[in-house]
Design an enzyme around this catalytic site. Structure first.
Site, PDB file in Angstrom:
ATOM      1  N   ASN A  12     -10.545 -35.879 -54.751  1.00  0.00           N
ATOM      2  CA  ASN A  12      -9.955 -34.710 -55.394  1.00  0.00           C
ATOM      3  C   ASN A  12      -9.466 -33.728 -54.333  1.00  0.00           C
ATOM      4  O   ASN A  12      -9.857 -33.807 -53.169  1.00  0.00           O
ATOM      5  CB  ASN A  12     -10.950 -34.035 -56.346  1.00  0.00           C
ATOM      6  CG  ASN A  12     -12.155 -33.411 -55.660  1.00  0.00           C
ATOM      7  OD1 ASN A  12     -13.291 -33.768 -55.976  1.00  0.00           O
ATOM      8  ND2 ASN A  12     -11.967 -32.483 -54.725  1.00  0.00           N
ATOM      9  N   LYS A  41     -12.007 -23.920 -57.825  1.00  0.00           N
ATOM     10  CA  LYS A  41     -13.122 -23.026 -57.598  1.00  0.00           C
ATOM     11  C   LYS A  41     -13.115 -21.933 -58.661  1.00  0.00           C
ATOM     12  O   LYS A  41     -12.050 -21.451 -59.083  1.00  0.00           O
ATOM     13  CB  LYS A  41     -13.045 -22.400 -56.197  1.00  0.00           C
ATOM     14  CG  LYS A  41     -13.387 -23.368 -55.083  1.00  0.00           C
ATOM     15  CD  LYS A  41     -14.851 -23.763 -55.144  1.00  0.00           C
ATOM     16  CE  LYS A  41     -15.261 -24.605 -53.958  1.00  0.00           C
ATOM     17  NZ  LYS A  41     -16.694 -24.961 -54.005  1.00  0.00           N
ATOM     18  N   LYS A 146     -24.445 -35.109 -52.019  1.00  0.00           N
ATOM     19  CA  LYS A 146     -24.019 -34.840 -50.646  1.00  0.00           C
ATOM     20  C   LYS A 146     -25.069 -35.411 -49.697  1.00  0.00           C
ATOM     21  O   LYS A 146     -26.199 -34.882 -49.637  1.00  0.00           O
ATOM     22  CB  LYS A 146     -23.837 -33.341 -50.431  1.00  0.00           C
ATOM     23  CG  LYS A 146     -22.731 -32.764 -51.324  1.00  0.00           C
ATOM     24  CD  LYS A 146     -22.585 -31.266 -51.195  1.00  0.00           C
ATOM     25  CE  LYS A 146     -21.395 -30.772 -52.021  1.00  0.00           C
ATOM     26  NZ  LYS A 146     -21.264 -29.301 -52.023  1.00  0.00           N
TER      27      LYS A 146
END
Length: 245
Positions: A12, A41, A146
């Site tokens: 993305n 965001k 992550k």
């Protein structure tokens, strides 16, 4: 990592918090570059401002581009459902970490079941145990994993396996590492089931990714280096320039 690994990984692109026309222009340029998934965001902002920006981006990107909203845990729990509802008709893939991790898995689960769009957890995925709680609580429609946060590739791979067993998709992302960490995450994404785009198009945000051959996204895809190890070589000149003394 795996004989079934993909040669490239869908990624993305990021669209920041800006005026609607600025965000729409950025989105149009990214779609023209080949991205088919945009992450916007978002924050604790007026509902009208969020709706105007997301609507402008949807108009510029078209109906076939996936949109994600990333709140970084900024929404108060008592208004989160209303905020998500305000943009629900704009076809959002998921709202990423709408409320703070400190609110707990049960609060995220309540938002998921009373809310108007799928919910993903990012900052709440601290380690394998936290991921298990989120899945067992029914708190998420997706996990953002992550490797650098959860303890490395092995722990991240274990979370992917756990989520896959629960039929919950995983988006692999990073904490804005340089090329070594980003490449490691790309290898993980290449063996993560599903067609979802991953959050790995961040090398261009750095002055240097410290690699001899910089990582480059082409047509919304990041190539998976095929060589031994991670498949990348360090740029010794860049290491010398940016070394801290």
């Amino acid at each position: 990592l795996h004989p079934q690994a993909a040669d490239t990984v869908r990624v993305n692109a990021l669209v920041g918090i800006d005026a609607p026309e600025v965000a729409a222009h950025a989105a149009a340029a990214l779609v023209a570059d080949g991205y088919r998934c945009l992450k916007l965001k978002a924050g604790a902002e007026p509902v009208g401002a969020l709706e105007a920006r997301v609507s402008a981006v949807r108009g510029a990107a078209g109906p076939d581009v996936a949109l994600r909203l990333d709140f970084n845990g900024s929404l108060p729990t008592d208004v989160a459902a209303d905020v998500l509802a305000s943009v629900a008709d704009l076809d959002i893939e998921y709202a990423e970490q709408p409320i703070a991790p400190s609110a707990g898995a049960e609060a995220l689960a309540r938002l998921r079941w009373t809310g108007s769009m799928p919910v993903a957890a990012d900052e709440s995925v601290r380690d394998l145990g936290a991921a298990r709680v989120l899945l067992e609580t029914g708190a998420v429609d997706a996990l953002v994993v992550k490797p650098a946060r959860v303890g490395g590739l092995r722990q991240a791979a274990a979370i992917v396996e756990l989520a896959t067993g629960a039929s919950v998709p995983v988006t692999v992302s990073t904490l804005f590492e340089t090329g070594v960490g980003l490449t490691a995450a790309t290898h993980l994404a290449a063996v993560t089931p599903g067609p979802q785009a991953h959050g790995l198009s961040t090398a261009g945000l750095l002055e240097s990714d410290l690699l001899a051959t910089p990582l480059a996204v082409a047509d919304g895809h990041l190539p998976v280096p095929p060589g031994p190890g991670l498949g990348v070589e360090l740029d010794e000149g860049a290491l010398a320039r940016y070394r801290a003394t």
